[in-house]
Design a protein around this motif. Structure first.
Motif, PDB file in Angstrom:
ATOM      1  N   LEU A  89       0.825  -1.215   0.000  1.00 46.93           N
ATOM      2  CA  LEU A  89       0.000   0.000   0.000  1.00 46.93           C
ATOM      3  C   LEU A  89       0.853   1.256   0.000  1.00 46.93           C
ATOM      4  O   LEU A  89       0.658   2.150  -0.836  1.00 46.93           O
ATOM      5  N   ALA A  90       1.781   1.379   0.915  1.00 47.13           N
ATOM      6  CA  ALA A  90       2.553   2.612   1.027  1.00 47.13           C
ATOM      7  C   ALA A  90       3.440   2.829  -0.195  1.00 47.13           C
ATOM      8  O   ALA A  90       3.447   3.910  -0.796  1.00 47.13           O
ATOM      9  N   ALA A  91       4.201   1.806  -0.577  1.00 47.28           N
ATOM     10  CA  ALA A  91       5.131   1.955  -1.699  1.00 47.28           C
ATOM     11  C   ALA A  91       4.403   2.256  -2.998  1.00 47.28           C
ATOM     12  O   ALA A  91       4.831   3.115  -3.792  1.00 47.28           O
ATOM     13  N   GLU A  92       3.278   1.581  -3.238  1.00 45.31           N
ATOM     14  CA  GLU A  92       2.564   1.776  -4.501  1.00 45.31           C
ATOM     15  C   GLU A  92       1.854   3.123  -4.549  1.00 45.31           C
ATOM     16  O   GLU A  92       1.819   3.771  -5.599  1.00 45.31           O
ATOM     17  N   THR A  93       1.245   3.557  -3.443  1.00 47.52           N
ATOM     18  CA  THR A  93       0.570   4.854  -3.484  1.00 47.52           C
ATOM     19  C   THR A  93       1.576   5.991  -3.644  1.00 47.52           C
ATOM     20  O   THR A  93       1.324   6.950  -4.383  1.00 47.52           O
ATOM     21  N   ARG A  94       2.721   5.887  -2.967  1.00 48.28           N
ATOM     22  CA  ARG A  94       3.747   6.919  -3.153  1.00 48.28           C
ATOM     23  C   ARG A  94       4.244   6.938  -4.605  1.00 48.28           C
ATOM     24  O   ARG A  94       4.430   8.002  -5.204  1.00 48.28           O
ATOM     25  N   ALA A  95       4.475   5.759  -5.177  1.00 49.94           N
ATOM     26  CA  ALA A  95       4.956   5.687  -6.555  1.00 49.94           C
ATOM     27  C   ALA A  95       3.920   6.241  -7.523  1.00 49.94           C
ATOM     28  O   ALA A  95       4.258   6.965  -8.470  1.00 49.94           O
ATOM     29  N   ALA A  96       2.651   5.910  -7.301  1.00 46.74           N
ATOM     30  CA  ALA A  96       1.598   6.415  -8.177  1.00 46.74           C
ATOM     31  C   ALA A  96       1.488   7.931  -8.079  1.00 46.74           C
ATOM     32  O   ALA A  96       1.290   8.621  -9.086  1.00 46.74           O
ATOM     33  N   HIS A  97       1.617   8.453  -6.863  1.00 40.44           N
ATOM     34  CA  HIS A  97       1.566   9.906  -6.681  1.00 40.44           C
ATOM     35  C   HIS A  97       2.700  10.576  -7.447  1.00 40.44           C
ATOM     36  O   HIS A  97       2.485  11.555  -8.188  1.00 40.44           O
ATOM     37  N   SER A  98       3.886  10.054  -7.320  1.00 40.75           N
ATOM     38  CA  SER A  98       5.033  10.622  -8.023  1.00 40.75           C
ATOM     39  C   SER A  98       4.863  10.525  -9.538  1.00 40.75           C
ATOM     40  O   SER A  98       5.069  11.491 -10.274  1.00 40.75           O
ATOM     41  N   GLY A  99       4.465   9.350 -10.020  1.00 39.52           N
ATOM     42  CA  GLY A  99       4.318   9.164 -11.457  1.00 39.52           C
ATOM     43  C   GLY A  99       3.210   9.995 -12.065  1.00 39.52           C
ATOM     44  O   GLY A  99       3.299  10.432 -13.214  1.00 39.52           O
ATOM     45  N   SER A 100       2.168  10.251 -11.304  1.00 39.74           N
ATOM     46  CA  SER A 100       1.018  10.997 -11.824  1.00 39.74           C
ATOM     47  C   SER A 100       1.298  12.477 -11.980  1.00 39.74           C
ATOM     48  O   SER A 100       0.654  13.160 -12.781  1.00 39.74           O
ATOM     49  N   GLY A 101       2.230  13.002 -11.173  1.00 37.32           N
ATOM     50  CA  GLY A 101       2.503  14.426 -11.209  1.00 37.32           C
ATOM     51  C   GLY A 101       1.413  15.278 -10.598  1.00 37.32           C
ATOM     52  O   GLY A 101       1.410  16.502 -10.779  1.00 37.32           O
ATOM     53  N   ARG A 102       0.507  14.673  -9.853  1.00 36.31           N
ATOM     54  CA  ARG A 102      -0.613  15.435  -9.287  1.00 36.31           C
ATOM     55  C   ARG A 102      -0.227  16.079  -7.961  1.00 36.31           C
ATOM     56  O   ARG A 102       0.676  15.617  -7.261  1.00 36.31           O
ATOM     57  N   GLN A 103      -0.945  17.161  -7.629  1.00 34.75           N
ATOM     58  CA  GLN A 103      -0.570  17.944  -6.464  1.00 34.75           C
ATOM     59  C   GLN A 103      -0.703  17.170  -5.164  1.00 34.75           C
ATOM     60  O   GLN A 103       0.146  17.284  -4.278  1.00 34.75           O
ATOM     61  N   ALA A 104      -1.769  16.401  -5.032  1.00 35.37           N
ATOM     62  CA  ALA A 104      -2.061  15.789  -3.738  1.00 35.37           C
ATOM     63  C   ALA A 104      -2.439  14.326  -3.912  1.00 35.37           C
ATOM     64  O   ALA A 104      -2.951  13.909  -4.956  1.00 35.37           O
ATOM     65  N   LEU A 105      -2.175  13.573  -2.848  1.00 30.39           N
ATOM     66  CA  LEU A 105      -2.597  12.174  -2.751  1.00 30.39           C
ATOM     67  C   LEU A 105      -3.624  12.087  -1.631  1.00 30.39           C
ATOM     68  O   LEU A 105      -3.328  12.423  -0.477  1.00 30.39           O
ATOM     69  N   VAL A 106      -4.839  11.662  -1.979  1.00 29.79           N
ATOM     70  CA  VAL A 106      -5.916  11.503  -1.002  1.00 29.79           C
ATOM     71  C   VAL A 106      -6.174  10.016  -0.828  1.00 29.79           C
ATOM     72  O   VAL A 106      -6.557   9.325  -1.782  1.00 29.79           O
ATOM     73  N   VAL A 107      -5.955   9.511   0.375  1.00 27.28           N
ATOM     74  CA  VAL A 107      -6.061   8.084   0.671  1.00 27.28           C
ATOM     75  C   VAL A 107      -7.281   7.849   1.550  1.00 27.28           C
ATOM     76  O   VAL A 107      -7.390   8.411   2.643  1.00 27.28           O
ATOM     77  N   ALA A 108      -8.197   7.004   1.062  1.00 26.10           N
ATOM     78  CA  ALA A 108      -9.421   6.712   1.815  1.00 26.10           C
ATOM     79  C   ALA A 108      -9.811   5.255   1.573  1.00 26.10           C
ATOM     80  O   ALA A 108     -10.596   4.961   0.668  1.00 26.10           O
ATOM     81  N   PRO A 109      -9.289   4.308   2.365  1.00 20.92           N
ATOM     82  CA  PRO A 109      -9.518   2.885   2.101  1.00 20.92           C
ATOM     83  C   PRO A 109     -10.837   2.323   2.631  1.00 20.92           C
ATOM     84  O   PRO A 109     -11.087   1.128   2.480  1.00 20.92           O
ATOM     85  N   ALA A 110     -11.687   3.128   3.223  1.00 17.85           N
ATOM     86  CA  ALA A 110     -12.929   2.606   3.806  1.00 17.85           C
ATOM     87  C   ALA A 110     -13.854   2.031   2.736  1.00 17.85           C
ATOM     88  O   ALA A 110     -13.938   2.547   1.621  1.00 17.85           O
ATOM     89  N   PHE A 111     -14.552   0.971   3.102  1.00 14.27           N
ATOM     90  CA  PHE A 111     -15.576   0.340   2.259  1.00 14.27           C
ATOM     91  C   PHE A 111     -16.725  -0.029   3.185  1.00 14.27           C
ATOM     92  O   PHE A 111     -16.902  -1.190   3.559  1.00 14.27           O
ATOM     93  N   PRO A 112     -17.523   0.960   3.607  1.00 16.20           N
ATOM     94  CA  PRO A 112     -18.546   0.720   4.635  1.00 16.20           C
ATOM     95  C   PRO A 112     -19.546  -0.373   4.282  1.00 16.20           C
ATOM     96  O   PRO A 112     -20.021  -1.078   5.179  1.00 16.20           O
ATOM     97  N   ALA A 113     -19.863  -0.552   2.997  1.00 15.26           N
ATOM     98  CA  ALA A 113     -20.838  -1.579   2.609  1.00 15.26           C
ATOM     99  C   ALA A 113     -20.382  -2.976   2.983  1.00 15.26           C
ATOM    100  O   ALA A 113     -21.204  -3.880   3.159  1.00 15.26           O
ATOM    101  N   GLU A 114     -19.067  -3.171   3.125  1.00  8.89           N
ATOM    102  CA  GLU A 114     -18.516  -4.461   3.526  1.00  8.89           C
ATOM    103  C   GLU A 114     -17.965  -4.437   4.952  1.00  8.89           C
ATOM    104  O   GLU A 114     -17.203  -5.331   5.347  1.00  8.89           O
ATOM    105  N   GLY A 115     -18.329  -3.419   5.725  1.00 12.17           N
ATOM    106  CA  GLY A 115     -17.907  -3.344   7.116  1.00 12.17           C
ATOM    107  C   GLY A 115     -16.464  -2.927   7.314  1.00 12.17           C
ATOM    108  O   GLY A 115     -15.924  -3.095   8.407  1.00 12.17           O
ATOM    109  N   ARG A 116     -15.834  -2.371   6.292  1.00  3.35           N
ATOM    110  CA  ARG A 116     -14.450  -1.901   6.406  1.00  3.35           C
ATOM    111  C   ARG A 116     -14.473  -0.389   6.607  1.00  3.35           C
ATOM    112  O   ARG A 116     -14.905   0.356   5.710  1.00  3.35           O
ATOM    113  N   THR A 117     -14.073   0.088   7.754  1.00  2.00           N
ATOM    114  CA  THR A 117     -14.158   1.499   8.100  1.00  2.00           C
ATOM    115  C   THR A 117     -12.810   2.016   8.582  1.00  2.00           C
ATOM    116  O   THR A 117     -11.960   1.239   9.035  1.00  2.00           O
TER     117      THR A 117
END
Length: 394
Positions: free
Chosen positions: A98-126
């Protein structure tokens, strides 16, 4: 809060995933919101580019070492940087790199910000104060701590991404100003309403690399629907489905056991003798077939998955079956590769975390794909019925 000009319509959406179920989960809500969508396998190092509709790419990076997975993710994010909406899927139980891939994707995308929100309430993951839970239990205290390939060691996103600023839902209103200065933001969410608030708090989606699970994808899709809707993909019916279970997660094993109690289902274990499993399916007159890895692991995961895929490939080639239910991301990808399919044309999302589509290849048979840890004990039985009956689940 300052007033923002109306955002341009979102027409191109790219979803970068570490396995096939995540790719399907990330794309399916957008198909329901009217966008054309395809889920593609990526195994030869050649990447496409952003185009109209949804392109969800299974990078197959979860079983790779961290450095290789990060490099592959960086290249994919750079290739699809032109998409109106760019999403890096993360597992709602925090498995994978999770950490390595999101950081790499953020860098490769060139976008200003990385917003991380892994919740999936419909499946009880909060996500509560930066801690990931499954049915109210920190994820590292659940069965996901014993995942055979990616056991979860921590539930604390602040430990995984110490550079991130943690935001609770009542703080989401600060996001426009925070995004202007760049950075990484981990956003808690306990309900779908929290995720909806998160998405509505970001006026310019092109500024952000979104990282999340199907819960975030659903919120984004609701805010970026396409009108008129894309034309439907023709969904052929299945007269004899094959349910394929390669996941070792206890939820999948309970679902398999429930399915095997049915009189109209014949099941075969592909673990020790794939040829015998094919012969058993060939001789069966049951209207529903199932094939699975052993209940007790007797070989390496990739070996068992390869044997399972071989049985599925033979069953499809001999036309013993004409529809598939695939459980587990690695299983689904290996089966599609064995069939020579490039991916699937998405049709819809009949249940949270379940993608339904048609093989991109021959034969064009219907396919349902479900992550191993999703659903209740009756899920495989319902999906088997859905494949035969078509339409939406009641």
């Amino acid at each position: 809060m300052r007033q923002e000009p109306p955002a341009d319509p979102v027409t191109s959406i790219a979803v970068l995933a570490d396995d096939l179920t995540s790719a399907g989960d990330g794309a399916a809500p957008f198909r329901g919101a009217g966008h054309r969508a395809q889920v593609l396998l990526q195994r030869d190092g050649v990447l496409g580019a952003a185009r109209e509709g949804v392109v969800a790419v299974d990078l197959g990076s979860r079983p790779l070492d961290e450095a290789t997975a990060a490099a592959l993710t960086w290249r994919a994010a750079a290739a699809f940087a032109g998409a109106d909406l760019l999403i890096k899927t993360v597992d709602s139980t925090l498995r994978g790199h999770l950490a390595a891939e999101t950081r790499a994707a953020h860098s490769g995308s060139g976008r200003q910000a990385l917003v991380v929100a892994p919740a999936f309430p419909a499946e009880g993951r909060t996500t509560v104060r930066g801690i990931q839970h499954v049915q109210g239990v920190p994820v590292h205290e659940t069965a996901f701590a014993h995942d055979p390939t990616h056991p979860v060691r921590t539930s604390d996103l602040a430990r995984l991404l110490p550079e991130a600023e943690l935001l609770e839902p009542e703080q989401f209103g600060k996001l426009p100003e925070l995004i202007d200065t760049g950075g990484v933001f981990v956003c808690s969410a306990a309900t779908d309403a929290d995720l909806d608030l998160l998405v509505s708090s970001v006026p310019r989606p092109h500024d952000v690399l979104w990282a999340g699970s199907p819960g975030l994808a659903a919120a984004l899709a609701a805010h970026h629907s396409r009108v008129p809707a894309a034309s439907a993909v023709e969904l052929p019916g299945s007269r004899r489905p094959l349910v394929v279970v390669g996941s070792a997660h206890p939820a999948s094993r309970r679902q398999l056991e429930r399915l095997r109690t049915r009189r109209d289902v014949a099941a075969a274990d592909a673990g020790d003798d794939p040829a015998a499993a094919v012969e058993a399916l060939r001789r069966s007159a049951a209207p529903v077939l199932a094939v699975h890895t052993p209940d007790t692991r007797r070989a390496a995961s990739d070996v068992l998955t390869g044997r399972l895929a071989g049985v599925v490939g033979a069953s499809v080639a001999e036309r013993l079956v004409d529809g598939l239910v695939l459980t587990g991301g690695e299983t689904a990808a290996t089966v599609l590769e064995a069939l020579g399919a490039a991916g699937i044309d998405l049709v819809d999302e009949p249940e949270p975390g379940v993608a339904r589509g048609v093989l991109l290849g021959r034969p064009r048979i219907p396919v349902l794909i479900k992550a191993g840890g999703f659903g209740n004990d009756g899920t495989l039985d319902r999906l088997r019925r859905l494949l035969v009956e078509g339409g939406q689940l009641s």
